[in-house]
Design a protein around this motif. Structure first.
Motif, PDB file in Angstrom:
ATOM      1  N   LEU A 259      -7.197 -27.809   9.480  1.00 15.47           N
ATOM      2  CA  LEU A 259      -6.159 -27.805  10.506  1.00 15.47           C
ATOM      3  C   LEU A 259      -6.637 -26.945  11.669  1.00 15.47           C
ATOM      4  O   LEU A 259      -6.899 -25.755  11.491  1.00 15.47           O
ATOM      5  N   PRO A 260      -6.781 -27.531  12.876  1.00 13.79           N
ATOM      6  CA  PRO A 260      -7.218 -26.725  14.027  1.00 13.79           C
ATOM      7  C   PRO A 260      -6.095 -25.825  14.517  1.00 13.79           C
ATOM      8  O   PRO A 260      -4.916 -26.065  14.218  1.00 13.79           O
ATOM      9  N   PRO A 261      -6.426 -24.786  15.282  1.00 16.51           N
ATOM     10  CA  PRO A 261      -5.384 -23.883  15.788  1.00 16.51           C
ATOM     11  C   PRO A 261      -4.372 -24.583  16.687  1.00 16.51           C
ATOM     12  O   PRO A 261      -3.195 -24.227  16.703  1.00 16.51           O
ATOM     13  N   LYS A 262      -4.842 -25.595  17.429  1.00 14.67           N
ATOM     14  CA  LYS A 262      -3.929 -26.282  18.345  1.00 14.67           C
ATOM     15  C   LYS A 262      -4.466 -27.667  18.666  1.00 14.67           C
ATOM     16  O   LYS A 262      -5.647 -27.966  18.460  1.00 14.67           O
ATOM     17  N   LEU A 263      -3.590 -28.502  19.153  1.00 16.97           N
ATOM     18  CA  LEU A 263      -3.951 -29.823  19.651  1.00 16.97           C
ATOM     19  C   LEU A 263      -3.554 -29.873  21.113  1.00 16.97           C
ATOM     20  O   LEU A 263      -2.357 -29.881  21.433  1.00 16.97           O
ATOM     21  N   GLY A 264      -4.578 -29.858  22.012  1.00 22.78           N
ATOM     22  CA  GLY A 264      -4.264 -29.684  23.419  1.00 22.78           C
ATOM     23  C   GLY A 264      -3.693 -28.290  23.602  1.00 22.78           C
ATOM     24  O   GLY A 264      -4.320 -27.295  23.254  1.00 22.78           O
TER      25      GLY A 264
ATOM     26  N   VAL B 137      -0.683 -27.579  22.245  1.00 22.25           N
ATOM     27  CA  VAL B 137       0.336 -27.471  21.203  1.00 22.25           C
ATOM     28  C   VAL B 137      -0.221 -26.712  20.005  1.00 22.25           C
ATOM     29  O   VAL B 137      -1.172 -27.170  19.366  1.00 22.25           O
ATOM     30  N   PRO B 138       0.323 -25.545  19.663  1.00 24.55           N
ATOM     31  CA  PRO B 138      -0.145 -24.802  18.481  1.00 24.55           C
ATOM     32  C   PRO B 138       0.156 -25.589  17.201  1.00 24.55           C
ATOM     33  O   PRO B 138       1.230 -26.191  17.063  1.00 24.55           O
ATOM     34  N   LEU B 139      -0.790 -25.584  16.271  1.00 25.21           N
ATOM     35  CA  LEU B 139      -0.601 -26.270  15.000  1.00 25.21           C
ATOM     36  C   LEU B 139      -0.482 -25.296  13.836  1.00 25.21           C
ATOM     37  O   LEU B 139       0.276 -25.531  12.905  1.00 25.21           O
ATOM     38  N   LEU B 140      -1.258 -24.225  13.885  1.00 22.40           N
ATOM     39  CA  LEU B 140      -1.253 -23.245  12.799  1.00 22.40           C
ATOM     40  C   LEU B 140      -0.076 -22.284  12.964  1.00 22.40           C
ATOM     41  O   LEU B 140       0.043 -21.607  13.983  1.00 22.40           O
ATOM     42  N   SER B 141       0.778 -22.246  11.969  1.00 23.90           N
ATOM     43  CA  SER B 141       1.880 -21.295  11.969  1.00 23.90           C
ATOM     44  C   SER B 141       2.261 -21.025  10.522  1.00 23.90           C
ATOM     45  O   SER B 141       1.965 -21.831   9.629  1.00 23.90           O
ATOM     46  N   PRO B 142       2.909 -19.893  10.246  1.00 22.38           N
ATOM     47  CA  PRO B 142       3.336 -19.621   8.870  1.00 22.38           C
ATOM     48  C   PRO B 142       4.222 -20.722   8.297  1.00 22.38           C
ATOM     49  O   PRO B 142       4.115 -21.072   7.114  1.00 22.38           O
ATOM     50  N   THR B 143       5.077 -21.281   9.139  1.00 26.50           N
ATOM     51  CA  THR B 143       5.978 -22.336   8.652  1.00 26.50           C
ATOM     52  C   THR B 143       5.207 -23.570   8.223  1.00 26.50           C
ATOM     53  O   THR B 143       5.455 -24.141   7.147  1.00 26.50           O
TER      54      THR B 143
ATOM     55  N   PRO C 107     -11.428 -21.748  14.846  1.00 24.52           N
ATOM     56  CA  PRO C 107     -10.791 -20.972  15.914  1.00 24.52           C
ATOM     57  C   PRO C 107     -11.870 -20.320  16.778  1.00 24.52           C
ATOM     58  O   PRO C 107     -12.779 -19.676  16.253  1.00 24.52           O
ATOM     59  N   GLU C 108     -11.770 -20.482  18.084  1.00 20.48           N
ATOM     60  CA  GLU C 108     -12.842 -20.056  18.979  1.00 20.48           C
ATOM     61  C   GLU C 108     -12.556 -18.751  19.705  1.00 20.48           C
ATOM     62  O   GLU C 108     -13.465 -18.020  20.056  1.00 20.48           O
ATOM     63  N   SER C 109     -11.303 -18.445  19.954  1.00 22.36           N
ATOM     64  CA  SER C 109     -10.957 -17.245  20.719  1.00 22.36           C
ATOM     65  C   SER C 109     -10.280 -16.235  19.809  1.00 22.36           C
ATOM     66  O   SER C 109      -9.831 -16.560  18.697  1.00 22.36           O
ATOM     67  N   GLU C 110     -10.184 -14.991  20.266  1.00 24.23           N
ATOM     68  CA  GLU C 110      -9.506 -13.962  19.488  1.00 24.23           C
ATOM     69  C   GLU C 110      -8.049 -14.329  19.214  1.00 24.23           C
ATOM     70  O   GLU C 110      -7.579 -14.152  18.085  1.00 24.23           O
ATOM     71  N   PRO C 111      -7.298 -14.846  20.219  1.00 23.80           N
ATOM     72  CA  PRO C 111      -5.921 -15.263  19.908  1.00 23.80           C
ATOM     73  C   PRO C 111      -5.861 -16.364  18.852  1.00 23.80           C
ATOM     74  O   PRO C 111      -4.944 -16.380  18.024  1.00 23.80           O
ATOM     75  N   GLU C 112      -6.834 -17.282  18.857  1.00 23.43           N
ATOM     76  CA  GLU C 112      -6.840 -18.342  17.844  1.00 23.43           C
ATOM     77  C   GLU C 112      -7.138 -17.771  16.460  1.00 23.43           C
ATOM     78  O   GLU C 112      -6.570 -18.221  15.463  1.00 23.43           O
ATOM     79  N   VAL C 113      -8.032 -16.785  16.394  1.00 21.10           N
ATOM     80  CA  VAL C 113      -8.299 -16.131  15.111  1.00 21.10           C
ATOM     81  C   VAL C 113      -7.046 -15.405  14.634  1.00 21.10           C
ATOM     82  O   VAL C 113      -6.680 -15.474  13.450  1.00 21.10           O
TER      83      VAL C 113
ATOM     84  N   LEU D 101      -5.020 -16.045  11.112  1.00 24.16           N
ATOM     85  CA  LEU D 101      -4.714 -14.989  10.151  1.00 24.16           C
ATOM     86  C   LEU D 101      -3.211 -14.867   9.917  1.00 24.16           C
ATOM     87  O   LEU D 101      -2.746 -14.764   8.778  1.00 24.16           O
ATOM     88  N   ASP D 102      -2.448 -14.904  10.992  1.00 21.02           N
ATOM     89  CA  ASP D 102      -0.996 -14.751  10.875  1.00 21.02           C
ATOM     90  C   ASP D 102      -0.358 -15.928  10.153  1.00 21.02           C
ATOM     91  O   ASP D 102       0.708 -15.791   9.548  1.00 21.02           O
ATOM     92  N   SER D 103      -1.006 -17.092  10.217  1.00 20.37           N
ATOM     93  CA  SER D 103      -0.428 -18.293   9.612  1.00 20.37           C
ATOM     94  C   SER D 103      -0.475 -18.265   8.091  1.00 20.37           C
ATOM     95  O   SER D 103       0.258 -18.990   7.426  1.00 20.37           O
ATOM     96  N   GLY D 104      -1.384 -17.451   7.534  1.00 18.28           N
ATOM     97  CA  GLY D 104      -1.571 -17.460   6.089  1.00 18.28           C
ATOM     98  C   GLY D 104      -2.543 -18.515   5.622  1.00 18.28           C
ATOM     99  O   GLY D 104      -2.550 -18.874   4.425  1.00 18.28           O
ATOM    100  N   ALA D 105      -3.391 -19.034   6.522  1.00 21.38           N
ATOM    101  CA  ALA D 105      -4.402 -20.015   6.128  1.00 21.38           C
ATOM    102  C   ALA D 105      -5.277 -19.453   5.015  1.00 21.38           C
ATOM    103  O   ALA D 105      -5.597 -18.262   4.994  1.00 21.38           O
ATOM    104  N   ASP D 106      -5.665 -20.310   4.103  1.00 26.95           N
ATOM    105  CA  ASP D 106      -6.437 -19.874   2.943  1.00 26.95           C
ATOM    106  C   ASP D 106      -7.899 -19.635   3.277  1.00 26.95           C
ATOM    107  O   ASP D 106      -8.553 -18.792   2.649  1.00 26.95           O
ATOM    108  N   GLU D 107      -8.423 -20.386   4.244  1.00 30.57           N
ATOM    109  CA  GLU D 107      -9.836 -20.311   4.607  1.00 30.57           C
ATOM    110  C   GLU D 107      -9.960 -20.424   6.117  1.00 30.57           C
ATOM    111  O   GLU D 107      -9.147 -21.093   6.762  1.00 30.57           O
ATOM    112  N   ILE D 108     -10.984 -19.796   6.676  1.00 32.37           N
ATOM    113  CA  ILE D 108     -11.264 -19.913   8.108  1.00 32.37           C
ATOM    114  C   ILE D 108     -12.731 -20.283   8.269  1.00 32.37           C
ATOM    115  O   ILE D 108     -13.621 -19.522   7.870  1.00 32.37           O
TER     116      ILE D 108
END
Length: 241
Positions: free
Chosen positions: A186-191, A193-199, A216-222, A226-233
């Protein structure tokens, strides 16, 4: 703080050309224990680590991997002065780590036949079944490999990831065809639109599936991953402690 598994994408490419011994050494020096690479096969039956079938991006030479011999590829110098890495060299140096093996579809049947030959070695078979996961772009190639190696772990395909992503974004994860224990990119965003979120990640977890934050390419995307709870990066950058 939640600590995901950090996976080095083709090695640490800010210091060396991707998919080379130098890039993997650099990634390991940064603390990665999980890495990703790409497998192709040469015209004379050798497995080689290369993302593109045409090597112009990494070497300046428009050589097609699938049409070249090992000797021809060994003669090439990559942009950072490195050499292409072949499976036997890679296995000896890096086989003790955990890997995602991206099986490129061009001449993929030949690639799988060669990998199958390697799997006859007990230590390689143990690696392929215990420390490797596979990403396929061709459904028939994936089916063939799983039929021969029922214990092989395969990542969700692009189509499966898209279906799962849409289902989880709209709040209907049960319609996403998610399989328990399987990893979905799952990428951080599409265009914009953010995709990664805890929900959204929780909807994957509700189906007992895993989320791999894809590049994730930028610090905000990282931060978002992390905040989303993704299992792997899966990343081209340094892992965070």
């Amino acid at each position: 703080m939640h600590q995901p598994t950090w996976i080095s994408h083709r090695g640490y490419c800010l210091e060396a050309t991707e998919n080379t011994a130098e890039s993997f050494d650099a990634a390991l020096a940064l603390g990665f224990t999980h890495l990703e690479t790409d497998l192709r096969s040469t015209a004379d039956g050798h497995l080689v680590l290369a993302h593109d079938d045409d090597l112009s991006r990494v070497s300046g030479e428009a050589t097609k991997v699938t049409e070249a011999s090992r000797a021809e590829l060994e003669a090439l110098t990559l942009r950072g002065g490195e050499r292409l890495l072949f499976f036997d060299q890679w296995w000896r140096a890096f086989g003790r780590w955990r890997w995602i093996l991206d099986i490129k579809p061009e001449a993929g049947e030949r690639t799988l036949e060669l990998l199958d030959q390697w799997s006859h070695k007990p230590d390689v078979a143990e690696f392929l079944n215990q420390r490797a996961r596979f990403l396929f772009w061709d459904r028939q190639q994936q089916s063939r490999w799983q039929n021969r190696h029922p214990g092989a772990e395969c990542m969700a395909s692009v189509g499966e990831c898209r279906l799962a992503g849409v289902a989880c974004q709209v709040g209907l994860p049960a319609l996403g065809g998610l399989q328990p224990g399987r990893s979905y990119a799952l990428p951080p965003k599409l265009g914009r639109v953010p995709l990664l979120s805890p929900t959204v990640v929780e909807r994957y977890h509700r189906q007992r599936a895993r989320v791999l934050a894809y590049l994730p390419e930028s610090e905000p995307e990282v931060d978002r991953a992390l905040d989303s709870g993704a299992d792997e990066i899966l990343t081209n950058h340094q892992p965070r402690s």
